[in-house]
Design a protein around this motif. Structure first.
Motif, PDB file in Angstrom:
ATOM      1  N   ASN A  75       0.490  -0.910   0.034  1.00 20.89           N
ATOM      2  CA  ASN A  75      -0.269  -0.263  -0.241  1.00 20.89           C
ATOM      3  C   ASN A  75       1.024   1.106   0.145  1.00 20.89           C
ATOM      4  N   GLU A  76       2.311   0.892   0.164  1.00 25.06           N
ATOM      5  CA  GLU A  76       3.205   2.540   0.465  1.00 25.06           C
ATOM      6  C   GLU A  76       4.163   2.554  -0.942  1.00 25.06           C
ATOM      7  N   GLY A  77       3.447   1.595  -1.766  1.00 22.40           N
ATOM      8  CA  GLY A  77       4.636   1.690  -3.420  1.00 22.40           C
ATOM      9  C   GLY A  77       5.790   1.029  -2.532  1.00 22.40           C
ATOM     10  N   HIS A  78       6.140   0.146  -2.157  1.00 22.16           N
ATOM     11  CA  HIS A  78       7.339  -1.071  -1.521  1.00 22.16           C
ATOM     12  C   HIS A  78       7.003  -2.180  -2.106  1.00 22.16           C
ATOM     13  N   PHE A  79       7.877  -2.474  -3.513  1.00 22.32           N
ATOM     14  CA  PHE A  79       8.167  -3.954  -3.622  1.00 22.32           C
ATOM     15  C   PHE A  79       8.330  -4.379  -2.322  1.00 22.32           C
ATOM     16  N   LYS A  80       7.492  -5.918  -2.733  1.00 21.30           N
ATOM     17  CA  LYS A  80       7.983  -6.827  -1.938  1.00 21.30           C
ATOM     18  C   LYS A  80       7.658  -8.190  -2.967  1.00 21.30           C
ATOM     19  N   PRO A  81       8.995  -9.057  -1.710  1.00 21.66           N
ATOM     20  CA  PRO A  81       9.419 -10.936  -2.577  1.00 21.66           C
ATOM     21  C   PRO A  81       8.542 -11.309  -3.592  1.00 21.66           C
ATOM     22  N   ALA A  82       8.701 -11.456  -4.753  1.00 22.31           N
ATOM     23  CA  ALA A  82       8.319 -11.907  -5.588  1.00 22.31           C
ATOM     24  C   ALA A  82       7.547 -13.918  -4.950  1.00 22.31           C
ATOM     25  N   VAL A  83       8.588 -14.007  -4.334  1.00 18.65           N
ATOM     26  CA  VAL A  83       9.222 -15.700  -3.783  1.00 18.65           C
ATOM     27  C   VAL A  83       9.004 -15.396  -2.392  1.00 18.65           C
ATOM     28  N   VAL A  84       8.934 -15.822  -1.665  1.00 19.13           N
ATOM     29  CA  VAL A  84       9.158 -16.113  -0.144  1.00 19.13           C
ATOM     30  C   VAL A  84       8.713 -17.816   0.688  1.00 19.13           C
ATOM     31  N   ASP A  85      10.058 -17.815   1.178  1.00 17.12           N
ATOM     32  CA  ASP A  85      10.585 -19.149   1.460  1.00 17.12           C
ATOM     33  C   ASP A  85      11.009 -19.405   3.194  1.00 17.12           C
ATOM     34  N   ASN A  86      10.100 -19.679   4.176  1.00 16.96           N
ATOM     35  CA  ASN A  86      10.132 -19.519   5.661  1.00 16.96           C
ATOM     36  C   ASN A  86      10.830 -20.526   5.956  1.00 16.96           C
ATOM     37  N   ILE A  87      10.700 -21.680   5.718  1.00 19.20           N
ATOM     38  CA  ILE A  87      11.478 -23.054   5.901  1.00 19.20           C
ATOM     39  C   ILE A  87      12.833 -22.781   5.957  1.00 19.20           C
ATOM     40  N   ASP A  88      13.211 -22.255   4.138  1.00 15.54           N
ATOM     41  CA  ASP A  88      14.303 -22.868   3.396  1.00 15.54           C
ATOM     42  C   ASP A  88      15.127 -21.298   3.942  1.00 15.54           C
ATOM     43  N   LYS A  89      14.359 -20.328   4.324  1.00 14.86           N
ATOM     44  CA  LYS A  89      14.772 -19.190   4.936  1.00 14.86           C
ATOM     45  C   LYS A  89      15.615 -18.410   3.665  1.00 14.86           C
ATOM     46  N   TYR A  90      14.632 -18.229   2.277  1.00 19.58           N
ATOM     47  CA  TYR A  90      14.976 -17.095   1.297  1.00 19.58           C
ATOM     48  C   TYR A  90      13.791 -16.439   0.807  1.00 19.58           C
ATOM     49  N   GLU A  91      14.390 -15.798  -0.476  1.00 22.63           N
ATOM     50  CA  GLU A  91      13.436 -14.103  -1.104  1.00 22.63           C
ATOM     51  C   GLU A  91      13.670 -14.928  -2.365  1.00 22.63           C
ATOM     52  N   LEU A  92      13.302 -14.124  -3.619  1.00 18.47           N
ATOM     53  CA  LEU A  92      13.202 -14.246  -4.556  1.00 18.47           C
ATOM     54  C   LEU A  92      12.586 -12.430  -5.441  1.00 18.47           C
ATOM     55  N   TRP A  93      13.004 -12.209  -5.703  1.00 20.27           N
ATOM     56  CA  TRP A  93      12.488 -10.803  -6.383  1.00 20.27           C
ATOM     57  C   TRP A  93      12.166 -11.202  -8.268  1.00 20.27           C
ATOM     58  N   PHE A  94      10.863 -10.718  -8.768  1.00 19.21           N
ATOM     59  CA  PHE A  94      11.435 -10.611 -10.347  1.00 19.21           C
ATOM     60  C   PHE A  94      10.305  -9.212 -10.435  1.00 19.21           C
ATOM     61  N   VAL A  95      10.093  -8.809 -11.397  1.00 15.98           N
ATOM     62  CA  VAL A  95       9.932  -7.636 -11.965  1.00 15.98           C
ATOM     63  C   VAL A  95       9.153  -8.562 -13.478  1.00 15.98           C
ATOM     64  N   ASN A  96       7.943  -8.412 -13.502  1.00 19.54           N
ATOM     65  CA  ASN A  96       7.298  -9.099 -15.627  1.00 19.54           C
ATOM     66  C   ASN A  96       8.518 -10.640 -15.822  1.00 19.54           C
TER      67      ASN A  96
END
Length: 104
Positions: A75-96
């Motif tokens: 809502n504030e215009g900030h990007f959030k990660p496209a992939v979030v894995d809380n068990i293996d503790k990683y995030e991935l960021w994708f645009v289109n």
């Protein structure tokens, strides 16, 4: 859990051989597709974004737009990660569909 990036630009077909539409529950994973069978986030009745792929326990979430991974914007215009894995503790960021370094 592995991510599903290999499904970019791939139409999802059901076990019955039809193009997937809407929500599909497979074991512990919920998959959401647009009307053309591509992975796509949906919006619930409260207006909240639901990821195109998520585990029932919420430990793994992936955000997609018409068949490609795509970071949602809060809502504030900030990007959030496209992939979030809380068990293996990683995030991935994708645009289109293209991967980027973290956009924090």
């Amino acid at each position: 859990m592995k991510d599903f990036r290999e499904l970019q630009h791939v139409r999802i077909i059901t076990r019955e051989g039809t193009i997937a539409k809407g929500d599909i529950c497979e074991d512990d994973v919920i998959i959401r597709c647009d009307d053309h069978g591509f992975l796509h986030d949906s919006i619930d009745e409260d207006g909240d974004r639901l990821p195109a792929i998520e585990t029932r326990d919420g430990s793994h979430r992936e955000y997609w737009t018409h068949g490609v991974l795509n970071c949602p914007v809060d809502n504030e215009g900030h990007f959030k990660p496209a992939v979030v894995d809380n068990i293996d503790k990683y995030e991935l960021w994708f645009v289109n569909g293209k991967e980027y370094p973290p956009m924090k």
